[in-house]
Design a protein around this motif. Structure first.
Motif, short mmCIF file in Angstrom:
data_model
loop_
_atom_site.label_atom_id
_atom_site.label_comp_id
_atom_site.label_asym_id
_atom_site.label_seq_id
_atom_site.Cartn_x
_atom_site.Cartn_y
_atom_site.Cartn_z
N GLU A 111 0.84 -1.20 0.00
CA GLU A 111 0.00 0.00 0.00
C GLU A 111 0.88 1.25 0.00
N ALA A 112 0.41 2.29 -0.69
CA ALA A 112 1.22 3.50 -0.84
C ALA A 112 1.54 4.16 0.49
N ASP A 113 0.60 4.16 1.45
CA ASP A 113 0.89 4.79 2.73
C ASP A 113 1.96 4.04 3.51
N VAL A 114 1.99 2.73 3.38
CA VAL A 114 3.02 1.92 4.04
C VAL A 114 4.38 2.23 3.43
N GLU A 159 4.47 11.80 0.45
CA GLU A 159 3.01 11.78 0.48
C GLU A 159 2.52 10.56 -0.29
N ALA A 160 1.51 9.91 0.24
CA ALA A 160 0.95 8.73 -0.41
C ALA A 160 -0.28 9.10 -1.23
N ALA A 169 1.00 5.57 -5.88
CA ALA A 169 2.38 6.06 -5.89
C ALA A 169 2.66 6.90 -4.65
N VAL A 170 3.94 7.12 -4.41
CA VAL A 170 4.40 7.99 -3.32
C VAL A 170 5.14 9.16 -3.93
N TRP A 191 -7.04 13.72 4.50
CA TRP A 191 -6.49 12.36 4.64
C TRP A 191 -5.06 12.45 5.17
N PRO A 192 -4.75 11.76 6.26
CA PRO A 192 -3.40 11.87 6.87
C PRO A 192 -2.38 10.99 6.14
N LEU A 193 -1.89 11.49 5.02
CA LEU A 193 -1.01 10.69 4.16
C LEU A 193 0.31 11.38 3.84
#
Length: 196
Positions: free
Chosen positions: A16-19, A46-47, A100-101, A183-185
């Motif tokens: 997952e992008a946030d991970v 940022e995710a 993506a990140v 969104w906290p990303l």
């Protein structure tokens, strides 16, 4: 003989992008060109989660501009913004998904003289690469890098590092967007002073 560099593998990005955004903090982004080698530790990311994320470029589907955002994992997705800046993303998840990140900032570690030559108006070494457009200018990253592998086999890659402890990571909403603004990303390494 110098051993080859051990870049992060595709499996690192196939999550997952946030991970991945959180895990990239502290890793080293490196670009080698005819001008020399430049690199820096990733200190802000940022995710962008995929097609269901209204702030993600993939929300409108695959287009010629966003082609490389859809994979495979570990691919560089580079796009132009505001008619003046390049932005670098590391593609995550499976091939064809569209997550993506965004690499928002790095702390320069190698090739600082070359970065200064590329960003002569920067007032400090920190200011050389403390934004997504600035870091691309400092590293010499542009559309030519779109679609390159970040996992080896190209002049652009990301090297692993020791994990950054959770206590040193600030998580906030993403900035500079107009959709899904709460969104906290966004992930920031506090030790770099970018906790804003």
């Amino acid at each position: 003989m110098v051993p080859p560099l051990a870049f992060l593998p595709a499996s690192f990005f196939d999550r997952e992008a946030d991970v991945v955004a959180r895990a990239l903090l502290g890793a080293t982004l490196r670009h080698e060109s005819d001008d020399g080698v430049v690199s820096g530790r990733i200190v802000e990311t940022e995710a962008y989660l995929g097609p269901h994320d209204p702030a993600s470029h993939s929300a409108v589907g695959r287009t010629p501009r966003t082609w490389h955002m859809f994979g495979p994992p570990g691919t560089a997705y580079v796009y132009f913004i505001y008619g003046m800046h390049w932005c670098l993303n590391a593609v995550t998840r499976e091939d064809g998904y569209g997550a993506a990140v965004l690499i928002r900032a790095i702390e320069p570690t190698e090739g600082v003289t070359l970065m200064r030559a590329r960003r002569p108006k920067a007032r400090s070494d920190r200011a050389l690469s403390d934004g997504p457009g600035k870091l691309c200018a400092a590293l010499g990253v542009d559309r030519r890098c779109d679609g390159w592998s970040l996992t080896g086999g190209s002049a652009l890659g990301i090297l692993p590092s020791q994990p950054v402890p959770d206590a040193e990571v600030l998580v906030t909403p993403r900035i500079g967007i107009s959709k899904a603004v709460d969104w906290p990303l966004r992930f920031v390494w506090r030790a770099t002073g970018r906790a804003i």
